[in-house]
Design a protein around this motif. Structure first.
Motif, mmCIF file in Angstrom:
data_model
loop_
_atom_site.group_PDB
_atom_site.id
_atom_site.type_symbol
_atom_site.label_atom_id
_atom_site.label_comp_id
_atom_site.label_asym_id
_atom_site.label_seq_id
_atom_site.Cartn_x
_atom_site.Cartn_y
_atom_site.Cartn_z
ATOM 1 N N MET A 205 84.940 77.425 32.274
ATOM 2 C CA MET A 205 85.255 77.146 30.877
ATOM 3 C C MET A 205 84.901 75.697 30.565
ATOM 4 S SD MET A 205 89.384 76.580 30.897
ATOM 5 C CE MET A 205 90.037 75.052 31.609
ATOM 6 N N LYS A 206 84.704 75.437 29.280
ATOM 7 C CA LYS A 206 84.536 74.064 28.818
ATOM 8 C C LYS A 206 85.832 73.609 28.158
ATOM 9 C CE LYS A 206 79.531 74.225 28.206
ATOM 10 N NZ LYS A 206 78.401 74.171 27.234
ATOM 11 N N GLU B 214 83.605 70.449 32.039
ATOM 12 C CA GLU B 214 83.394 71.819 32.451
ATOM 13 C C GLU B 214 84.247 72.039 33.688
ATOM 14 O OE1 GLU B 214 79.637 74.893 32.817
ATOM 15 O OE2 GLU B 214 79.423 72.905 31.930
ATOM 16 N N HIS C 205 80.722 65.976 30.850
ATOM 17 C CA HIS C 205 79.532 65.934 29.997
ATOM 18 C C HIS C 205 79.500 64.667 29.152
ATOM 19 C CE1 HIS C 205 77.904 69.966 30.831
ATOM 20 N NE2 HIS C 205 79.173 70.318 30.969
ATOM 21 N N GLU D 256 84.368 81.785 31.660
ATOM 22 C CA GLU D 256 83.264 80.825 31.587
ATOM 23 C C GLU D 256 82.628 80.754 30.206
ATOM 24 O OE1 GLU D 256 79.763 83.838 33.246
ATOM 25 O OE2 GLU D 256 80.499 82.216 34.512
ATOM 26 N N ARG D 257 82.866 81.733 29.365
ATOM 27 C CA ARG D 257 82.280 81.721 28.020
ATOM 28 C C ARG D 257 83.175 81.025 27.009
ATOM 29 N NH1 ARG D 257 79.531 87.755 27.288
ATOM 30 N NH2 ARG D 257 78.141 87.627 29.119
ATOM 31 N N PRO E 130 85.241 74.799 36.467
ATOM 32 C CA PRO E 130 84.984 76.118 37.051
ATOM 33 C C PRO E 130 86.265 76.901 37.289
ATOM 34 C CG PRO E 130 83.740 74.407 38.198
ATOM 35 C CD PRO E 130 84.711 73.712 37.297
ATOM 36 N N ARG F 127 92.615 77.586 33.184
ATOM 37 C CA ARG F 127 91.573 78.280 33.957
ATOM 38 C C ARG F 127 91.932 79.753 34.137
ATOM 39 N NH1 ARG F 127 90.761 73.474 38.394
ATOM 40 N NH2 ARG F 127 88.639 72.846 37.832
ATOM 41 N N THR G 240 85.267 77.953 25.244
ATOM 42 C CA THR G 240 85.301 76.508 25.019
ATOM 43 C C THR G 240 86.620 76.187 24.331
ATOM 44 O OG1 THR G 240 82.892 76.310 24.819
ATOM 45 C CG2 THR G 240 84.222 74.544 23.866
ATOM 46 N N LEU H 111 84.233 65.888 26.865
ATOM 47 C CA LEU H 111 83.901 67.270 27.212
ATOM 48 C C LEU H 111 83.780 67.425 28.724
ATOM 49 C CD1 LEU H 111 83.228 70.120 26.191
ATOM 50 C CD2 LEU H 111 80.811 69.451 26.245
ATOM 51 N N GLY I 125 84.950 69.817 38.595
ATOM 52 C CA GLY I 125 84.169 70.124 37.411
ATOM 53 C C GLY I 125 83.128 69.065 37.097
ATOM 54 N N THR I 126 82.617 69.149 35.882
ATOM 55 C CA THR I 126 81.547 68.268 35.416
ATOM 56 C C THR I 126 82.010 67.561 34.147
ATOM 57 O OG1 THR I 126 79.872 69.787 36.282
ATOM 58 C CG2 THR I 126 79.149 68.170 34.643
#
Length: 227
Positions: A1-2, A201, A212, A158-159, A203, A153, A161, A199, A209-210
């Motif tokens: 997810m974002k 991301e 952005h 994953e789709r 998992p 989570r 936001t 922002l 995560g990441t």
């Protein structure tokens, strides 16, 4: 997810925090200032126009966050789901002048006056939020941030936001938790302006995560940017 983290707008406490009599003037659960409301309206319109694909909106139950969430709910056409654990470090207390006595949060009916789209947490059905007063310990904040992240989570894929209206220090704890930096000695700190966006991301499997972007404020007029 974002996960799009959004700090609330300027509050009445933010306006007076540099005054010598701040401890006496401080409010346990301050509302937004007129500037804070403008910041929220402007950012909500910008976010809707940018089409970041926000699928769910969450908010802390502190007054300044719920008031910030109101224009986002309207602009995005989404309910604002109250997230009881997304409050600022320490929770609601009387502050130093009142010896940090716990203060009860507002109930659903009162907060819906600020944000008609507010959805009350299921675990608080029929109850006000307890205000979340807690020990001022980094480990306490880290556990709460990790719990919020784990719950989101588990509820989203994953789709999705998610936009979360939260607070300066707790947003930092969420960033560290999402990136796997919690509990690593001296954690990095972040300066996040009012209505800045960050922002991440995250998992579903709980792996780091990441990031952005961090503390994006290019949507705000320069003289509105406040830390």
């Amino acid at each position: 997810m974002k996960l799009l983290l959004i700090r609330h707008g300027q509050s009445e406490n933010n306006l007076t925090e540099h005054r010598p009599d701040y401890a006496q003037r401080r409010l346990p659960d301050p509302p937004l200032t007129p500037l804070g409301r403008q910041q929220a309206q402007h950012t909500a319109a910008h976010l809707a126009a940018q089409n970041h694909g926000v699928t769910h909106l969450y908010t802390s139950l502190m007054t300044r966050a719920v008031q910030t969430a109101a224009p986002f709910a309207q602009a995005l056409g989404l309910p604002a789901h109250g997230l009881a654990a997304a409050y600022e470090y320490g929770g609601l207390t009387t502050g130093p002048a009142g010896h940090f006595a716990p203060v009860l949060g507002r109930d659903h009916a009162a907060l819906r006056g600020d944000c008609p789209a507010l959805v009350w947490p299921q675990e608080l059905t029929g109850l006000p939020w307890d205000g979340g007063a807690e020990a001022w310990e980094e480990a306490v904040f880290e556990r709460r941030a990790q719990g919020v992240l784990t719950g989101l989570r588990a509820a989203h894929g994953e789709r999705d936001t998610l936009a979360l209206i939260t607070h300066h220090d707790f947003a930092g704890a969420l960033i560290r938790a999402a990136l796997g930096w919690a509990g690593t000695g001296t954690p990095p700190t972040f300066r996040l302006a009012h209505l800045s966006t960050t922002l991440l991301e995250a998992p579903e499997d709980g792996q780091p995560g990441t990031l952005h972007w961090l503390n994006r404020v290019d949507h705000l007029p320069a003289d509105w940017v406040r830390h």
